[in-house]
Design a protein around this motif. Structure first.
Motif, PDB file in Angstrom:
ATOM      1  N   VAL A   1       0.836  -1.203   0.000  1.00 53.47           N
ATOM      2  CA  VAL A   1       0.000   0.000   0.000  1.00 53.47           C
ATOM      3  C   VAL A   1       0.871   1.253   0.000  1.00 53.47           C
ATOM      4  CG1 VAL A   1      -1.660   1.328   1.368  1.00 53.47           C
ATOM      5  CG2 VAL A   1      -1.985  -1.133   1.052  1.00 53.47           C
ATOM      6  N   ILE A   2       1.928   1.232   0.791  1.00 53.27           N
ATOM      7  CA  ILE A   2       2.849   2.383   0.829  1.00 53.27           C
ATOM      8  C   ILE A   2       3.482   2.591  -0.541  1.00 53.27           C
ATOM      9  CG2 ILE A   2       5.042   3.218   1.776  1.00 53.27           C
ATOM     10  CD1 ILE A   2       4.224   1.896   4.421  1.00 53.27           C
ATOM     11  N   PHE A   3       3.873   1.499  -1.193  1.00 50.28           N
ATOM     12  CA  PHE A   3       4.451   1.613  -2.533  1.00 50.28           C
ATOM     13  C   PHE A   3       3.438   2.184  -3.516  1.00 50.28           C
ATOM     14  CE2 PHE A   3       7.321  -2.184  -1.410  1.00 50.28           C
ATOM     15  CZ  PHE A   3       8.229  -1.344  -0.799  1.00 50.28           C
ATOM     16  N   ALA A   4       2.187   1.752  -3.424  1.00 47.20           N
ATOM     17  CA  ALA A   4       1.158   2.268  -4.321  1.00 47.20           C
ATOM     18  C   ALA A   4       0.946   3.760  -4.090  1.00 47.20           C
ATOM     19  CB  ALA A   4      -0.146   1.496  -4.118  1.00 47.20           C
TER      20      ALA A   4
ATOM     21  N   VAL B   1       6.578   9.746  -6.367  1.00 49.05           N
ATOM     22  CA  VAL B   1       7.855   9.619  -5.676  1.00 49.05           C
ATOM     23  C   VAL B   1       8.659   8.482  -6.291  1.00 49.05           C
ATOM     24  CG1 VAL B   1       8.955   9.184  -3.449  1.00 49.05           C
ATOM     25  CG2 VAL B   1       6.907  10.586  -3.572  1.00 49.05           C
ATOM     26  N   THR B   2       7.972   7.395  -6.631  1.00 50.43           N
ATOM     27  CA  THR B   2       8.632   6.238  -7.224  1.00 50.43           C
ATOM     28  C   THR B   2       7.828   5.765  -8.430  1.00 50.43           C
ATOM     29  OG1 THR B   2       7.399   4.721  -5.828  1.00 50.43           O
ATOM     30  CG2 THR B   2       9.556   5.449  -5.020  1.00 50.43           C
ATOM     31  N   ASN B   3       8.356   4.765  -9.107  1.00 45.88           N
ATOM     32  CA  ASN B   3       7.654   4.170 -10.235  1.00 45.88           C
ATOM     33  C   ASN B   3       7.889   2.662 -10.192  1.00 45.88           C
ATOM     34  OD1 ASN B   3       6.192   3.812 -12.543  1.00 45.88           O
ATOM     35  ND2 ASN B   3       7.806   4.512 -13.907  1.00 45.88           N
ATOM     36  N   ILE B   4       7.299   2.000  -9.224  1.00 43.39           N
ATOM     37  CA  ILE B   4       7.476   0.564  -9.061  1.00 43.39           C
ATOM     38  C   ILE B   4       6.414  -0.199  -9.836  1.00 43.39           C
ATOM     39  CG2 ILE B   4       7.405  -1.331  -7.406  1.00 43.39           C
ATOM     40  CD1 ILE B   4       8.743   0.485  -5.416  1.00 43.39           C
ATOM     41  N   TYR B   5       5.164   0.218  -9.701  1.00 43.90           N
ATOM     42  CA  TYR B   5       4.061  -0.459 -10.376  1.00 43.90           C
ATOM     43  C   TYR B   5       3.784   0.241 -11.706  1.00 43.90           C
ATOM     44  CZ  TYR B   5       3.255  -2.302  -5.684  1.00 43.90           C
ATOM     45  OH  TYR B   5       3.401  -2.886  -4.452  1.00 43.90           O
ATOM     46  N   SER B   6       3.839  -0.513 -12.785  1.00 41.01           N
ATOM     47  CA  SER B   6       3.614   0.087 -14.096  1.00 41.01           C
ATOM     48  C   SER B   6       2.144   0.394 -14.336  1.00 41.01           C
ATOM     49  CB  SER B   6       4.134  -0.849 -15.189  1.00 41.01           C
ATOM     50  OG  SER B   6       3.452  -2.101 -15.114  1.00 41.01           O
ATOM     51  N   PHE B   7       1.239  -0.237 -13.614  1.00 40.82           N
ATOM     52  CA  PHE B   7      -0.188  -0.014 -13.825  1.00 40.82           C
ATOM     53  C   PHE B   7      -0.743   1.144 -13.032  1.00 40.82           C
ATOM     54  CE2 PHE B   7       0.396  -3.212 -10.548  1.00 40.82           C
ATOM     55  CZ  PHE B   7      -0.406  -2.754  -9.520  1.00 40.82           C
ATOM     56  N   ILE B   8       0.077   1.778 -12.184  1.00 42.52           N
ATOM     57  CA  ILE B   8      -0.362   2.941 -11.410  1.00 42.52           C
ATOM     58  C   ILE B   8       0.200   4.186 -12.069  1.00 42.52           C
ATOM     59  CG2 ILE B   8      -0.232   4.144  -9.198  1.00 42.52           C
ATOM     60  CD1 ILE B   8      -0.157   1.459  -7.834  1.00 42.52           C
ATOM     61  N   ASN B   9      -0.697   5.120 -12.404  1.00 46.30           N
ATOM     62  CA  ASN B   9      -0.280   6.362 -13.050  1.00 46.30           C
ATOM     63  C   ASN B   9      -0.033   7.433 -12.008  1.00 46.30           C
ATOM     64  OD1 ASN B   9      -0.593   5.254 -15.622  1.00 46.30           O
ATOM     65  ND2 ASN B   9      -2.764   5.776 -15.649  1.00 46.30           N
ATOM     66  N   CYS B  10       0.895   8.302 -12.323  1.00 45.65           N
ATOM     67  CA  CYS B  10       1.257   9.410 -11.456  1.00 45.65           C
ATOM     68  C   CYS B  10       0.084  10.407 -11.391  1.00 45.65           C
ATOM     69  CB  CYS B  10       2.518  10.078 -12.001  1.00 45.65           C
ATOM     70  SG  CYS B  10       3.108  11.434 -11.012  1.00 45.65           S
ATOM     71  N   ALA B  11      -0.127  11.032 -10.253  1.00 46.35           N
ATOM     72  CA  ALA B  11      -1.233  11.958 -10.075  1.00 46.35           C
ATOM     73  C   ALA B  11      -1.002  13.306 -10.746  1.00 46.35           C
ATOM     74  CB  ALA B  11      -1.506  12.183  -8.589  1.00 46.35           C
ATOM     75  N   ARG B  12       0.198  13.598 -11.152  1.00 47.28           N
ATOM     76  CA  ARG B  12       0.490  14.908 -11.759  1.00 47.28           C
ATOM     77  C   ARG B  12       0.027  14.994 -13.153  1.00 47.28           C
ATOM     78  NH1 ARG B  12       6.505  15.848  -9.417  1.00 47.28           N
ATOM     79  NH2 ARG B  12       5.893  15.778  -7.276  1.00 47.28           N
TER      80      ARG B  12
END
Length: 135
Positions: free
Chosen positions: A114-117, A124-135
């Motif tokens: 959850v912290i990574f997500a 801050v990071t890009n570990i999960y490719s399926f999660i898009n940045c909020a910016r």
């Protein structure tokens, strides 16, 4: 005699003025210093202790094996633990306190995921490719 009295008066006026000037300078110096309250020091120390406890859980071999199988290094986890705010850390510790006794390792792993997500969402990071940045 008159000369001695006028000299004493002149010296006493000069010494009084000098004393007042040095007193004002010391008051001004004292007012500019920043004092740290006891509650601030206690909160900072509690935050450090909470982080250390969380890092201690990370030292468990089963947790490290599970994180390694997911492709997450212990260094990444430690960086994220260090970047947690006091409220996030308190929330995490509350979740750990409410977790059942046998679910500690699984709970820690889920929490790290959850912290990574969240850090991926915050860019801050890009570990999960399926999660898009909020910016």
């Amino acid at each position: 005699m008159k000369l001695l009295q006028s000299t004493k008066r002149y010296i006493s006026i000069m010494l009084t003025a000098l004393f007042m000037l040095t007193s004002l300078a010391s008051i001004q110096a004292q007012a500019s210093t920043t004092m740290v309250g006891t509650h601030e020091l206690i909160a900072e120390e509690k935050l450090n202790l909470d982080r250390d406890a969380l890092k201690g859980m990370l030292a468990d071999e089963a947790v490290q094996d599970k994180l390694a199988s997911m492709g997450v290094s212990p260094d990444q986890v430690e960086k994220r633990i260090n970047s947690l705010t006091a409220s996030e850390l308190a929330q995490f510790n509350a979740q750990l306190d409410n977790a059942p006794a046998g679910a500690g390792v699984v709970g820690v792993i889920v929490l790290f995921l959850v912290i990574f997500a969240v850090t991926d969402i915050l860019c801050v990071t890009n570990i999960y490719s399926f999660i898009n940045c909020a910016r």
